[in-house]
Design a protein around this motif. Sequence first.
Motif, mmCIF file in Angstrom:
data_model
loop_
_atom_site.group_PDB
_atom_site.id
_atom_site.type_symbol
_atom_site.label_atom_id
_atom_site.label_comp_id
_atom_site.label_asym_id
_atom_site.label_seq_id
_atom_site.Cartn_x
_atom_site.Cartn_y
_atom_site.Cartn_z
ATOM 1 N N UNK A 5 -12.519 41.253 -51.713
ATOM 2 C CA UNK A 5 -11.593 41.471 -52.878
ATOM 3 C C UNK A 5 -11.000 39.914 -52.831
ATOM 4 N N UNK A 6 -11.222 39.223 -54.056
ATOM 5 C CA UNK A 6 -10.458 37.716 -54.622
ATOM 6 C C UNK A 6 -9.362 38.210 -54.734
ATOM 7 N N UNK A 7 -8.336 38.310 -53.890
ATOM 8 C CA UNK A 7 -7.050 38.871 -54.266
ATOM 9 C C UNK A 7 -6.122 37.715 -54.882
ATOM 10 N N UNK A 8 -6.456 36.478 -54.852
ATOM 11 C CA UNK A 8 -5.382 35.457 -55.512
ATOM 12 C C UNK A 8 -5.002 36.126 -56.915
ATOM 13 N N UNK A 9 -5.578 36.617 -57.641
ATOM 14 C CA UNK A 9 -5.062 37.024 -59.177
ATOM 15 C C UNK A 9 -5.470 38.486 -59.274
ATOM 16 N N UNK A 66 -23.293 43.595 -50.161
ATOM 17 C CA UNK A 66 -21.463 43.579 -50.211
ATOM 18 C C UNK A 66 -21.409 43.842 -51.751
ATOM 19 N N UNK A 67 -19.872 44.155 -51.966
ATOM 20 C CA UNK A 67 -19.368 44.119 -53.347
ATOM 21 C C UNK A 67 -18.304 43.409 -53.343
ATOM 22 N N UNK A 68 -18.139 42.447 -54.376
ATOM 23 C CA UNK A 68 -16.990 41.536 -54.474
ATOM 24 C C UNK A 68 -16.411 41.600 -55.838
ATOM 25 N N UNK A 69 -14.771 42.078 -55.671
ATOM 26 C CA UNK A 69 -14.326 42.193 -56.647
ATOM 27 C C UNK A 69 -13.465 40.860 -57.168
ATOM 28 N N UNK A 70 -13.867 40.273 -58.412
ATOM 29 C CA UNK A 70 -13.253 39.082 -58.762
ATOM 30 C C UNK A 70 -13.096 39.212 -60.320
ATOM 31 N N UNK A 71 -12.348 38.238 -60.804
ATOM 32 C CA UNK A 71 -12.170 38.209 -62.362
ATOM 33 C C UNK A 71 -12.851 36.694 -62.746
ATOM 34 N N UNK A 76 -18.592 35.221 -59.405
ATOM 35 C CA UNK A 76 -19.324 36.605 -59.415
ATOM 36 C C UNK A 76 -20.809 35.864 -59.536
ATOM 37 N N UNK A 77 -21.188 34.949 -60.204
ATOM 38 C CA UNK A 77 -22.298 34.076 -60.614
ATOM 39 C C UNK A 77 -22.849 33.846 -59.018
ATOM 40 N N UNK A 78 -22.152 33.347 -58.087
ATOM 41 C CA UNK A 78 -22.570 32.788 -56.754
ATOM 42 C C UNK A 78 -22.726 34.294 -55.863
ATOM 43 N N UNK A 79 -21.838 35.268 -55.971
ATOM 44 C CA UNK A 79 -22.439 36.351 -55.069
ATOM 45 C C UNK A 79 -23.482 37.216 -55.543
ATOM 46 N N UNK A 80 -23.727 37.224 -56.859
ATOM 47 C CA UNK A 80 -24.834 37.890 -57.312
ATOM 48 C C UNK A 80 -26.313 37.032 -56.866
ATOM 49 N N UNK A 81 -25.934 35.947 -56.828
ATOM 50 C CA UNK A 81 -27.099 34.906 -56.223
ATOM 51 C C UNK A 81 -27.607 35.288 -54.803
ATOM 52 N N UNK A 82 -26.205 35.763 -54.013
ATOM 53 C CA UNK A 82 -26.845 36.068 -52.647
ATOM 54 C C UNK A 82 -27.124 37.811 -52.476
ATOM 55 N N UNK A 83 -27.402 38.271 -53.495
ATOM 56 C CA UNK A 83 -27.717 39.833 -53.392
ATOM 57 C C UNK A 83 -26.676 40.636 -53.257
ATOM 58 N N UNK A 85 -23.093 42.685 -55.061
ATOM 59 C CA UNK A 85 -22.973 43.242 -56.639
ATOM 60 C C UNK A 85 -21.545 42.571 -56.713
ATOM 61 N N UNK A 86 -21.149 42.405 -58.062
ATOM 62 C CA UNK A 86 -19.697 42.065 -58.254
ATOM 63 C C UNK A 86 -19.034 42.874 -59.309
ATOM 64 N N UNK A 87 -17.738 43.081 -59.485
ATOM 65 C CA UNK A 87 -17.074 44.017 -60.349
ATOM 66 C C UNK A 87 -15.676 43.344 -60.733
ATOM 67 N N UNK A 88 -15.560 43.393 -61.681
ATOM 68 C CA UNK A 88 -14.166 42.835 -62.378
ATOM 69 C C UNK A 88 -13.013 43.826 -62.247
ATOM 70 N N UNK A 89 -11.844 43.255 -61.947
ATOM 71 C CA UNK A 89 -10.765 44.286 -62.089
ATOM 72 C C UNK A 89 -10.593 45.157 -63.308
ATOM 73 N N UNK A 90 -11.065 44.904 -64.202
ATOM 74 C CA UNK A 90 -11.242 45.704 -65.410
ATOM 75 C C UNK A 90 -12.358 46.767 -65.414
ATOM 76 N N UNK A 91 -13.382 46.722 -64.233
ATOM 77 C CA UNK A 91 -14.133 47.751 -64.210
ATOM 78 C C UNK A 91 -15.710 47.160 -64.599
ATOM 79 N N UNK A 92 -15.805 46.084 -65.040
ATOM 80 C CA UNK A 92 -16.978 45.337 -65.657
ATOM 81 C C UNK A 92 -17.888 44.991 -64.617
ATOM 82 N N UNK A 93 -18.949 45.526 -64.442
ATOM 83 C CA UNK A 93 -20.125 45.137 -63.533
ATOM 84 C C UNK A 93 -20.668 43.950 -63.673
#
Length: 149
Positions: A5-9, A66-71, A76-83, A85-93
């Motif tokens: 979790x990108x917990x800053x915000x 892995x799964x990264x939670x970030x807005x 998100x683009x960088x972690x997708x490039x590493x294989x 998954x990424x999800x926004x705090x709003x639930x958008x994959x």
Amino acid sequence: MKIIVDADACPKTVLSICKNIGGQYVVPVWTVASFHHVIESDHHIVVGGDSQEADLKVINLTQAGDLVITQDWGLAAMVLGKGAAALSPGGREYRPGQMDFMLEERELKAKLRRSGGRTRGPKKRTAENDQAFEAALGRLLEKLHTTNL
């Protein structure tokens, strides 16, 4: 597999949902935030206050599966490039096919703000937002869990 979790915000309710659902799937939840934030987590990493420092740590922690939670769309683009998954705090994959458009939109909005224009901020978070995030997180973890078996 881990949830990072990108917990800053990140809203506190999203952190709580991640911990609960991560526990159900026996997936550890890692949080990364600058020292300016107080985060309660079993696996918490504190970074300095420099710009992008938390994002860099999230990128370095992330592995395929892995799964990264970030807005943050760039993160998100960088972690997708590493294989991962990424999800926004709003639930958008976040999906690889969307990222070019989203990053271009981000750049256009930043350019508008730099020239004195204004863009809208996020709407106030509701219980429906939390429910949507929880449902999306559960679906994504189920999908990732079955593909990793």
